[in-house]
Design an enzyme around this catalytic site. Structure first.
Site, PDB file in Angstrom:
ATOM      1  CG  ASP A 200      -2.329   0.557   0.817  1.00 20.36           C
ATOM      2  OD1 ASP A 200      -2.398   1.751   0.484  1.00 20.36           O
ATOM      3  OD2 ASP A 200      -3.307  -0.199   0.843  1.00 20.36           O
ATOM      4  CG  HIS A 273      -4.435   2.197  -2.078  1.00 26.13           C
ATOM      5  ND1 HIS A 273      -4.446   2.931  -0.907  1.00 26.13           N
ATOM      6  CD2 HIS A 273      -5.734   2.079  -2.457  1.00 26.13           C
ATOM      7  CE1 HIS A 273      -5.699   3.230  -0.582  1.00 26.13           C
ATOM      8  NE2 HIS A 273      -6.499   2.725  -1.509  1.00 26.13           N
ATOM      9  CD  GLU A 336     -10.130   3.696  -0.848  1.00 25.99           C
ATOM     10  OE1 GLU A 336     -11.031   3.936  -0.010  1.00 25.99           O
ATOM     11  OE2 GLU A 336      -8.947   3.453  -0.526  1.00 25.99           O
ATOM     12  CD1 TRP A 477      -9.990  -2.433   6.016  1.00 29.61           C
ATOM     13  CD2 TRP A 477      -8.097  -2.430   4.845  1.00 29.61           C
ATOM     14  NE1 TRP A 477     -10.267  -2.955   4.778  1.00 29.61           N
ATOM     15  CE2 TRP A 477      -9.129  -2.954   4.037  1.00 29.61           C
ATOM     16  CE3 TRP A 477      -6.805  -2.335   4.323  1.00 29.61           C
ATOM     17  CZ2 TRP A 477      -8.900  -3.382   2.738  1.00 29.61           C
ATOM     18  CZ3 TRP A 477      -6.576  -2.751   3.025  1.00 29.61           C
ATOM     19  CH2 TRP A 477      -7.618  -3.271   2.236  1.00 29.61           C
ATOM     20  CB  THR A 478      -3.338  -2.383  10.559  1.00 28.63           C
ATOM     21  OG1 THR A 478      -2.461  -2.258   9.429  1.00 28.63           O
ATOM     22  CG2 THR A 478      -3.868  -3.798  10.663  1.00 28.63           C
TER      23      THR A 478
END
Length: 760
Positions: A200, A273, A336, A477-478
């Site tokens: 990402d 990303h 996205e 998601w972190t």
């Protein structure tokens, strides 16, 4: 069904050394089996118990069970072929090797696990594990003569073939030991797919030998934003973050997961990303300029350029990935994608002309189809987020529907296989309750019951279209999950609810039954040393306008029957505080606090706090000059303050790129002296306040008198108070000027969030 108190009493019995332990799980299996019949008696596992098997695959499962059992019991149980009394028999029968069904029989003389496949035997073993006392999960020695299993007959099979869970290791890196434990959780809950989000904007986490800079440069960032990425004045921690998995570690993890019947699906997210990729290889962008791996979170402009250089790069990357992961699928992202750099690129303009592409969405479709062909040529099925439908998706692609169910419904109708992962139900980075005790999360609210109530099969689809829904997948998601303990809290027990959604028959699912089985599962987690959330037990609050200047407050819990204690003066709740019996009627500014009493914990749980303001404008009509986001206008005059809550967009009136200019009709003339405006987005995330605020009063709604204002220097969020000498009026107009970008005065920096417009 056993009460929570009864379970505690049994837990006390287990501590008595040298005596057979009564199983705590007689009705506590999660996910719920398809068929279960309890019988009299029990089987005692002791040092003389023998493990038997009838095939090489059955032997493998038997050895896994022995490995799990040995640290706590100290038993080195003999393994061999054949059957006799005091045995645990692992029996593989002829049949479909992909069949995940199983049968489990427990009698006083023998335990028999039967299945056509190794997977079926493995899931039978997981059920047997839950039938045994939770202390076995501690993996710490306990001196006991025997461990008992209640007599039972179980026939079981999963509802969905695809039962998945996701982990993002790009935003915050988790070492290989933690990822193995994560796999163990999936296996315990009979989930069989693990999506590993490896790349990402914030970091590239997998070694690619053809492109060493991906890890030399792309795997490190200088710092990480403190708080939320959209805070009014974002700060950074000045702590470098780095880490990646070597190819040897990847192979080790894949083999570990395979032994537990979890298929590891890698995700290499493109074409957006991609900041970490562009930081390592700027020539793959359309601008060719150096960039840094970002320490912010969100959506960024860095995107791979749709050139042959990019496709050659991706071909080599995916080839190495395909060799490392035997899974049938590779996830290619596709979500996205900001297209500004494409629109500014002469290369993209030429491509659009050459290929007859008329929009940036069609450029994205072209890019994704090229990558899908690369993945397909490697013998894999490409999977993409639902955005890849925009402009037309590759025919061979599986669609993962995350922005709701709509993308999955559309994809199924178009003939794609679909994996449901709608964020409203299955994103575990959201908050689990409105308690002030909740650790920081991204935003939104996904309670345990919401997860449990989800059904992956949309009723709007035909039977043939529903057959294309392979299953569903949860996601962690972190961005705001930095540590393993935090990850445990966010995933457990929501993972258990997801497991029952995907495994158990729809007609067997029942929230009341699940909530009664939950305490035993939480005890098992705690024996494993895990940090599960208890948020399902926390109270909830509902507020409605019941009369003129009056709010009605209702308190309840998702788990029925829990006593709730409350205060109305903002003081912490104790066991001596009043117990909630009936709705509360609030007529003055009040801070309600509430907690639930939970017997299994012998304590009050949940620190619910909500500030209420039954002001003169509550429930009155209003008119905006510039329309807010659809549905959000209802929050402006509901009497509920969000300033002491975590950020949830649904708590605010949101204006995108325009000013707040609203007129409130009080319906009758009233004496007015104060207006209060909440302008920040609550705890954990504060957005930009307005630049200035003005208040006007009128009797007719035509002729206005300015009665108060705040300039930029006077605005100190999150609550703006404008007082003025008493004025008589029926109409109140409030104007709040949106703050603009210092680099481009024509573009508002961020949306304007209004908490509550209080009129006094």
């Amino acid at each position: 069904m056993r009460s929570i108190t009864k379970i505690l009493q049994l837990g006390f019995c287990w501590l008595m050394l040298g005596t057979p332990a009564l199983a705590d799980s007689s009705v506590d299996l999660i996910p719920k089996p398809r068929s279960l019949v309890w019988q009299n008696g029990q089987f005692e596992v002791n040092a003389q118990t023998r493990l038997t098997y009838n095939s090489a695959q059955a032997e493998e499962v038997a050895r896994l069970f022995s490995t799990w059992l040995q640290p706590t019991t100290g038993y080195l149980l003999p393994l061999g072929e054949g059957q006799s009394t005091n045995t645990i028999a692992f029996v593989q029968t002829p049949g479909d090797a992909k069949d995940e069904s199983y049968q489990l029989s427990v009698t006083q003389k023998q335990i028999t696990l039967t299945a056509n496949s190794r997977a079926g035997l493995f899931y039978a073993m997981q059920t047997l594990r839950q039938l045994m006392p939770a202390e076995l999960e501690s993996q710490q020695p306990i001196n006991r003569a025997a461990w008992v299993v209640p007599a039972v007959q179980i026939k079981d099979a999963p509802r969905f073939a695809y039962r998945g869970m996701h982990l993002d290791v790009s935003r915050h890196f988790f070492d290989i030991a933690f990822v193995k434990r994560y796999i163990d959780w999936l296996a315990l809950h009979k989930l069989n797919r693990f999506q590993w989000h490896l790349t990402d904007d914030q970091g590239w986490r997998i070694e690619i030998k053809a492109f060493p800079k991906l890890t030399q440069v792309g795997a490190s960032r200088h710092h990480t934003v403190v708080g939320h990425t959209y805070d009014y004045q974002p700060l950074f921690d000045d702590k470098p973050v780095s880490g990646f998995y070597t190819q040897a570690q990847v192979r080790e993890l894949v083999a570990y997961a395979a032994a537990r019947h979890v298929e590891v699906i890698p995700e290499i997210d493109i074409p957006g990303h991609s900041t970490a990729i562009v930081a390592a290889y700027p020539e793959l962008s359309c601008h060719g300029q150096p960039v840094e791996v970002t320490g912010q979170f969100g959506i960024f402009e860095q995107v791979l350029c749709p050139t042959e250089k990019s496709f050659d790069f991706l071909r080599q990357v995916y080839q190495e990935v395909a060799e490392l992961f035997p899974a049938s699928r590779i996830h290619i992202g596709g979500d996205e994608v900001l297209k500004e750099q494409w629109l500014a690129s002469e290369q993209v303009a030429r491509l659009m002309q050459e290929q007859g592409l008329e929009s940036p969405e069609q450029v994205q479709s072209y890019f994704i189809k090229r990558v899908a062909d690369i993945v397909t040529d490697l013998g894999k099925t490409p999977v993409g987020w639902d955005e890849i439908l925009e402009g037309g998706a590759a025919k061979q692609a599986n669609i993962m529907s995350w922005r709701g169910e709509e993308g999955g419904i559309e994809a199924a109708r178009l003939g794609h296989n679909v994996i449901m992962s709608p964020y409203q139900w299955l994103y575990f980075d959201a908050y689990q309750s409105r308690s002030l005790d909740e650790p920081k999360a991204i935003h939104g609210l996904t309670r345990l019951k919401q997860v449990y109530d989800y059904d992956p099969l949309p009723q709007s689809l035909t039977t043939q279209e529903q057959a294309r829904i392979l299953g569903a997948q949860g996601a962690l998601w972190t961005e705001y999950v930095k540590t393993p303990r935090h990850a445990e809290y966010m995933v457990l027990p929501r993972l258990a609810a997801l497991a029952e959604v995907l495994w158990s028959p729809i007609d067997a699912r029942d929230w009341s039954s699940f909530s009664h089985r939950l305490p035993a599962l939480l005890k098992r987690y705690q024996s494993m040393g895990l940090n599960p959330s208890l948020s399902a037990y926390y109270p909830q609050i509902r507020v409605e306008n019941s009369a003129e200047n009056e709010l009605k407050v209702t308190l309840d819990t998702d788990i029925a029957g829990l006593p709730i204690h409350f205060t109305l003066d903002g003081e912490p709740v104790t066991i001596n505080a009043p117990r909630y019996q009936a709705p509360l009627l609030i007529q003055t500014p009040t801070t309600v606090r509430a907690s639930s009493w939970v017997d299994s914990q012998r304590s009050l749980l949940g620190n619910l706090q909500l500030s209420l303001a039954p002001h003169k404008g509550v429930g009155k009509s209003y008119k905006f000059k510039h329309a807010p986001a659809e549905g959000s206008e209802k929050r402006l005059l509901d009497g509920v303050l969000a300033v002491d809550q975590f950020y949830d967009v649904n708590d605010f009136t949101v204006l995108y790129g325009v000013d707040l200019d609203v007129t409130v009709d009080l319906q009758t003339s009233a004496a007015l002296s104060k207006v209060v405006l909440g302008v920040d987005a609550g705890m954990h995330r504060q957005l930009h306040p307005p630049r200035r605020v003005k208040v006007y009063v009128s009797e007719t709604g035509q002729q206005w008198q300015e009665v108060a204002h705040l300039n930029e220097a006077q605005i100190q969020g999150p609550v703006l108070t404008l007082t003025f000498p008493v004025r008589q009026g029926r109409f109140v107009r409030v104007f709040a000027e949106n703050r603009q970008d210092s680099h481009d005065p024509q573009i508002p920096l961020l949306p304007l969030y209004i908490d509550e417009l209080q009129i006094w």
